[in-house]
Design an enzyme around this catalytic site. Structure first.
Site, short mmCIF file in Angstrom:
data_model
loop_
_atom_site.label_atom_id
_atom_site.label_comp_id
_atom_site.label_asym_id
_atom_site.label_seq_id
_atom_site.Cartn_x
_atom_site.Cartn_y
_atom_site.Cartn_z
N SER A 32 -37.57 -39.83 10.50
CA SER A 32 -38.19 -38.31 10.06
C SER A 32 -37.01 -37.69 9.36
CB SER A 32 -38.30 -37.52 11.30
OG SER A 32 -38.84 -38.21 12.33
N HIS A 64 -48.08 -39.19 7.25
CA HIS A 64 -47.27 -40.16 7.18
C HIS A 64 -47.83 -41.62 7.22
CE1 HIS A 64 -43.22 -38.27 6.38
NE2 HIS A 64 -43.64 -37.21 7.19
N ARG A 84 -42.56 -45.46 10.44
CA ARG A 84 -42.09 -46.03 11.25
C ARG A 84 -43.21 -45.73 12.72
NH1 ARG A 84 -36.73 -44.37 12.77
NH2 ARG A 84 -35.86 -46.53 12.80
N HIS A 86 -44.11 -45.87 16.88
CA HIS A 86 -43.17 -45.77 18.05
C HIS A 86 -44.18 -46.18 19.51
CE1 HIS A 86 -42.44 -42.70 15.30
NE2 HIS A 86 -40.88 -42.62 15.69
N TYR A 88 -44.58 -44.25 21.91
CA TYR A 88 -45.20 -43.09 22.43
C TYR A 88 -46.66 -42.85 21.68
CZ TYR A 88 -43.42 -40.30 18.41
OH TYR A 88 -42.95 -39.89 17.11
N GLU A 89 -46.85 -43.52 20.70
CA GLU A 89 -48.11 -43.65 19.97
C GLU A 89 -49.22 -44.61 20.54
OE1 GLU A 89 -47.67 -42.92 15.23
OE2 GLU A 89 -45.87 -44.11 16.23
N ALA A 116 -34.24 -39.52 13.38
CA ALA A 116 -33.65 -37.95 13.71
C ALA A 116 -33.68 -38.20 15.08
CB ALA A 116 -34.79 -37.18 13.29
N MET A 211 -36.28 -41.29 20.09
CA MET A 211 -37.65 -42.09 21.02
C MET A 211 -37.91 -43.39 19.83
SD MET A 211 -39.79 -38.87 21.21
CE MET A 211 -39.28 -37.17 21.78
N SER A 212 -36.69 -43.74 19.13
CA SER A 212 -37.25 -44.95 18.37
C SER A 212 -35.56 -45.81 18.15
CB SER A 212 -37.33 -44.43 16.85
OG SER A 212 -36.22 -43.80 16.38
N ASN A 235 -31.45 -31.29 16.19
CA ASN A 235 -31.49 -30.15 17.32
C ASN A 235 -30.80 -30.67 18.35
OD1 ASN A 235 -34.04 -32.43 17.99
ND2 ASN A 235 -33.39 -31.61 19.89
N HIS A 247 -40.81 -29.23 17.51
CA HIS A 247 -40.92 -30.22 16.41
C HIS A 247 -40.74 -29.65 15.13
CE1 HIS A 247 -42.06 -33.96 14.70
NE2 HIS A 247 -43.15 -33.61 14.13
I1 8IG Z 1 -35.62 -35.32 16.29
O1 8IG Z 1 -33.91 -34.08 21.79
C1 8IG Z 1 -35.51 -35.74 18.19
N1 8IG Z 1 -35.73 -36.68 18.81
N2 8IG Z 1 -35.67 -37.92 23.12
N3 8IG Z 1 -34.86 -36.08 22.43
C2 8IG Z 1 -35.63 -36.95 22.23
N4 8IG Z 1 -36.00 -37.32 21.01
C3 8IG Z 1 -35.71 -36.60 20.21
C4 8IG Z 1 -34.92 -35.43 20.32
C5 8IG Z 1 -34.67 -35.23 21.74
N5 8IG Z 1 -35.00 -34.85 19.00
#
Ligand code: 8IG
Length: 272
Positions: A32, A64, A84, A86, A88-89, A116, A211-212, A235, A247
């Site tokens: 991202s 995307h 990409r 993941h 979680y999908e 990201a 998460m990737s 963040n 998000h």
């Molecule tokens: I962009 O704060 C992003 N991806 N797990 N935690 C997790 N994944 C993220 C975060 C976060 N920010």
């Protein structure tokens, strides 16, 4: 059933035929925020939709679609992997790493994984790029789970002691000395962490959360590729700074960073 290795070999043959690129030197997986930046590398010669390649699953993130863009940068054939997928999908670990296995089967010996991430280090806030020096895989899975790889592939018990190539990191640091390094903790998501989980990750030595990346890095190293990881902090992770996570802030930070990411990638590609 075809095994994941044969499937990626088939997809690589399809990619070569569709793109006209005989062999890639370098692949960059775009996380991202990184896709806009990557346009600084030049105009792609081709853009192959991953829906036309064996074994690829479509991203579920709105707007995307998956694609592999091919471009020539200096003396290198570069594959950009956009869209990409993941865990979680709802994807399996094999599905998550299929794009990386495919570009490696199509020749790429160096894989750059961008993402990201949430930042745990309060001195590296949104907009900072951090080079991944190591990871902690908290997904409780591995792309090497399952039946053993076919005989012509390395055994599944892969050594990860140089997962994020020391050699590549030294080369990058020589060109961009102020690029910090951090340990990336890979969670399954899609929820962000609780403050207690971030404290756990920090205590374990992580400075980035996402998460990737972790499964792709393992799969790439297993196949003998050299891996470089780059996180754009978008963040502060939960409990690190005042305020809540959303998000939208993540997407905004990515947009704001696009030109800086483009400059960074343009500096890196010639030395990788
Ligand atoms: I962009 O704060 C992003 N991806 N797990 N935690 C997790 N994944 C993220 C975060 C976060 N920010």
């Amino acid at each position: 059933m075809t095994n994941p290795y044969e499937l990626s070999q088939r997809a690589a043959d399809e990619l070569r035929a569709a793109s006209g690129v005989d062999s890639y030197d370098l692949a960059i997986v775009l996380g991202s925020g990184w896709r806009d930046g990557a346009s600084a590398l030049g105009t792609p010669m081709s853009e192959i939709s991953t829906t036309s390649l064996s074994g690829f699953v479509a991203p579920t993130v709105a707007g995307h679609s998956g694609a592999i863009l091919s471009l020539r940068a200096g003396d290198k054939n570069v594959a950009l992997v956009a869209g990409r997928v993941h865990l979680y999908e709802g994807n399996t670990a094999d599905q998550v790493v299929h794009p990386v296995r495919t570009v490696i089967a199509a020749g790429a010996k160096t894989v750059v994984l961008t993402n990201a991430a949430g930042g745990i280090d309060s001195t590296k806030g949104p907009g900072t790029v951090v080079m991944i020096k190591d990871h902690i895989n908290l997904t409780a899975t591995s792309p090497l789970e399952g039946p053993p790889p076919p005989p012509q592939y390395p055994v599944r018990f892969v050594d990860l002691s140089d997962l994020y190539s020391k050699r590549l990191r030294a080369r990058v640091s020589a060109v961009i000395p102020d690029l910090g390094e951090g340990v990336y903790a890979g969670f399954r998501g899609p929820h962000y962490e609780t403050p207690a989980e971030i404290l756990m990750a920090r205590t374990m030595g992580a400075s980035l959360v996402g998460m990737s990346t972790v499964l792709e890095a393992i799969a790439a190293r297993h196949l003998g590729a050299d891996v470089l990881g780059l996180s754009l902090v978008t963040n502060f992770a939960a409990g690190i700074a005042a305020g809540s996570l959303n998000h939208l802030e993540v997407l905004e930070a990515g947009e704001n960073a696009a030109s800086a990411l483009g400059d960074l990638l343009s500096q890196l590609v010639p030395i990788l």
